[in-house]
Design a protein around this motif. Sequence first.
Motif, PDB file in Angstrom:
ATOM      1  N   ASN A   1       8.721   9.777   2.533  1.00  0.00           N
ATOM      2  CA  ASN A   1       9.815  10.531   2.371  1.00  0.00           C
ATOM      3  C   ASN A   1      11.103   9.715   2.401  1.00  0.00           C
ATOM      4  N   SER A   2      11.125   8.826   3.233  1.00  0.00           N
ATOM      5  CA  SER A   2      12.276   8.060   3.409  1.00  0.00           C
ATOM      6  C   SER A   2      12.659   7.196   2.024  1.00  0.00           C
ATOM      7  N   ILE A   3      11.699   6.621   1.539  1.00  0.00           N
ATOM      8  CA  ILE A   3      11.856   5.798   0.164  1.00  0.00           C
ATOM      9  C   ILE A   3      11.862   6.783  -0.926  1.00  0.00           C
ATOM     10  N   THR A   4      11.456   7.911  -1.154  1.00  0.00           N
ATOM     11  CA  THR A   4      11.459   8.518  -2.288  1.00  0.00           C
ATOM     12  C   THR A   4      12.466   9.804  -2.111  1.00  0.00           C
ATOM     13  N   GLY A   5      12.797  10.295  -1.083  1.00  0.00           N
ATOM     14  CA  GLY A   5      13.581  11.491  -0.844  1.00  0.00           C
ATOM     15  C   GLY A   5      12.831  12.702  -1.016  1.00  0.00           C
ATOM     16  N   HIS A   6      11.447  12.718  -1.016  1.00  0.00           N
ATOM     17  CA  HIS A   6      10.541  13.828  -1.007  1.00  0.00           C
ATOM     18  C   HIS A   6       9.431  13.813  -0.018  1.00  0.00           C
ATOM     19  N   ASN A   7       9.216  15.027   0.527  1.00  0.00           N
ATOM     20  CA  ASN A   7       8.085  15.226   1.366  1.00  0.00           C
ATOM     21  C   ASN A   7       7.000  15.713   0.678  1.00  0.00           C
ATOM     22  N   LYS A   8       6.433  14.839  -0.309  1.00  0.00           N
ATOM     23  CA  LYS A   8       5.091  15.189  -1.134  1.00  0.00           C
ATOM     24  C   LYS A   8       4.115  14.322  -0.997  1.00  0.00           C
ATOM     25  N   LEU A   9       3.930  13.409  -0.168  1.00  0.00           N
ATOM     26  CA  LEU A   9       2.858  12.638  -0.062  1.00  0.00           C
ATOM     27  C   LEU A   9       1.508  13.426  -0.092  1.00  0.00           C
ATOM     28  N   PRO A  10       1.256  14.291   0.877  1.00  0.00           N
ATOM     29  CA  PRO A  10       0.109  15.053   0.947  1.00  0.00           C
ATOM     30  C   PRO A  10      -0.197  15.862  -0.473  1.00  0.00           C
ATOM     31  N   TYR A  11       0.709  16.327  -0.972  1.00  0.00           N
ATOM     32  CA  TYR A  11       0.660  17.214  -2.391  1.00  0.00           C
ATOM     33  C   TYR A  11      -0.186  16.085  -3.441  1.00  0.00           C
ATOM     34  N   ILE A  12       0.638  14.935  -3.438  1.00  0.00           N
ATOM     35  CA  ILE A  12       0.353  13.861  -4.468  1.00  0.00           C
ATOM     36  C   ILE A  12      -1.076  13.438  -4.188  1.00  0.00           C
ATOM     37  N   LEU A  13      -1.579  13.156  -2.846  1.00  0.00           N
ATOM     38  CA  LEU A  13      -2.748  12.572  -2.721  1.00  0.00           C
ATOM     39  C   LEU A  13      -4.006  13.986  -2.853  1.00  0.00           C
ATOM     40  N   LYS A  14      -3.668  14.982  -2.642  1.00  0.00           N
ATOM     41  CA  LYS A  14      -4.260  16.190  -3.173  1.00  0.00           C
ATOM     42  C   LYS A  14      -4.611  16.406  -4.566  1.00  0.00           C
ATOM     43  N   GLY A  15      -3.615  15.944  -5.411  1.00  0.00           N
ATOM     44  CA  GLY A  15      -3.577  15.676  -6.767  1.00  0.00           C
ATOM     45  C   GLY A  15      -4.319  14.604  -7.247  1.00  0.00           C
ATOM     46  N   ILE A  16      -4.632  13.381  -6.478  1.00  0.00           N
ATOM     47  CA  ILE A  16      -5.531  12.465  -6.957  1.00  0.00           C
ATOM     48  C   ILE A  16      -7.049  12.793  -6.526  1.00  0.00           C
ATOM     49  N   ASP A  17      -7.150  13.574  -5.627  1.00  0.00           N
ATOM     50  CA  ASP A  17      -8.419  14.024  -5.315  1.00  0.00           C
ATOM     51  C   ASP A  17      -9.058  14.738  -6.394  1.00  0.00           C
ATOM     52  N   LYS A  18      -8.052  15.678  -6.901  1.00  0.00           N
ATOM     53  CA  LYS A  18      -8.510  16.713  -7.920  1.00  0.00           C
ATOM     54  C   LYS A  18      -8.916  15.983  -9.161  1.00  0.00           C
ATOM     55  N   ALA A  19      -7.901  14.731  -9.494  1.00  0.00           N
ATOM     56  CA  ALA A  19      -8.291  14.035 -10.696  1.00  0.00           C
ATOM     57  C   ALA A  19      -9.785  13.337 -10.636  1.00  0.00           C
ATOM     58  N   PHE A  20     -10.046  13.028  -9.427  1.00  0.00           N
ATOM     59  CA  PHE A  20     -11.354  12.467  -9.118  1.00  0.00           C
ATOM     60  C   PHE A  20     -12.471  13.395  -9.475  1.00  0.00           C
ATOM     61  N   THR A  21     -12.279  14.810  -9.022  1.00  0.00           N
ATOM     62  CA  THR A  21     -13.067  16.020  -9.151  1.00  0.00           C
ATOM     63  C   THR A  21     -13.160  16.177 -10.655  1.00  0.00           C
ATOM     64  N   LEU A  22     -12.113  16.100 -11.465  1.00  0.00           N
ATOM     65  CA  LEU A  22     -12.215  16.479 -12.926  1.00  0.00           C
ATOM     66  C   LEU A  22     -12.682  15.244 -13.798  1.00  0.00           C
ATOM     67  N   GLY A  23     -12.916  14.299 -13.135  1.00  0.00           N
ATOM     68  CA  GLY A  23     -13.824  12.846 -13.941  1.00  0.00           C
ATOM     69  C   GLY A  23     -12.840  12.049 -14.375  1.00  0.00           C
ATOM     70  N   CYS A  24     -11.615  12.082 -13.756  1.00  0.00           N
ATOM     71  CA  CYS A  24     -10.636  10.994 -13.957  1.00  0.00           C
ATOM     72  C   CYS A  24     -10.844   9.756 -13.077  1.00  0.00           C
ATOM     73  N   ASN A  25     -11.541   8.701 -13.468  1.00  0.00           N
ATOM     74  CA  ASN A  25     -12.179   7.631 -12.771  1.00  0.00           C
ATOM     75  C   ASN A  25     -11.199   6.552 -12.880  1.00  0.00           C
TER      76      ASN A  25
END
Length: 323
Positions: free
Chosen positions: A128-152
Amino acid sequence: MLTDTYGRKFSYLRLSITDVCNFSCNYCLPDGYQCNSDRDFLTTTEISRIITTFAELGTKKIRITGGEPSLRKDLPEIIAIANQTPGIETVALTSNGYKLFDHINTWLDAGLSSLNISIDSLDPRLFNSITGHNKLPYILKGIDKAFTLGCNNIKVNSVLMKSFNHQHMSYFFDWLKETPVTVRFIELMQTGDNATFFNEQHVSGQNIKNDLLKQGWQLKKRAQTAGPAEEFFHNDYAGSIGLIMPYSKDFCNTCNRLRISALGKLHLCLFAEQGMSLRDLLQLEDNTALKRELIKLLADKKSTHFLHDKLVGATENLAMLGG
């Protein structure tokens, strides 16, 4: 294939589709995006002509960048254009991940084959300090979803900064024990508007490389269309480590990429003195003149950047060309 006067062959195009970014990273846009230029960004027709022309000249990989490319609503169409162009083998996207969870399905359906997400810290408060956004958990959730959908083929980019994430690299190593991504540590680069920050925060990647080798990490063989990272693997880790060290000796010797800005300018280097407009030629249905111009302009590509001399060219910030 496009070849310069030093014998380097260019099979990789970084295509910016917007210079707008919704993050305010301290090393790039600390004051947020400033609309100080014409926002007449490339149309999908112009983008199609660019990709087709580069493909006919031997380009095999297209990386779609910004700013933040997901801010364009027609991003799926642009991915599809690249994916459907004969000769293009890899369609990659670099994003801050803000819209990853909501849109990864659409991007993959359009033909996305490789994904780079910028995460400068795995500590939520520091992120949050670096980017100005408190979005890390949501972004990591997106990466997990990408793996689930077959993006390796997923990479995570982290810009090294002495007072910020350099002391927290162990978080990434712990994550890589079980997570099959490549974390790429990128040396902070000086741009036109970050000289003071650069002098205070730059960390050399060479010491990190030395430590990796001592700890049993082994260098991977570099693919023809790979970017500039030196990548390392370790049998005890599911993921890999990459290092992008633009200040290292002979960094430019293996350069294989060119850049097109969101306004249709060819940049022979991220730190070139200027971009050269191709916009008029993009209005022609016949791409013969565009091909001739690209071949002609490539003769002006220098043997190296001049970062060691603190010459950063026209690059005011990294968002201009997506790094």
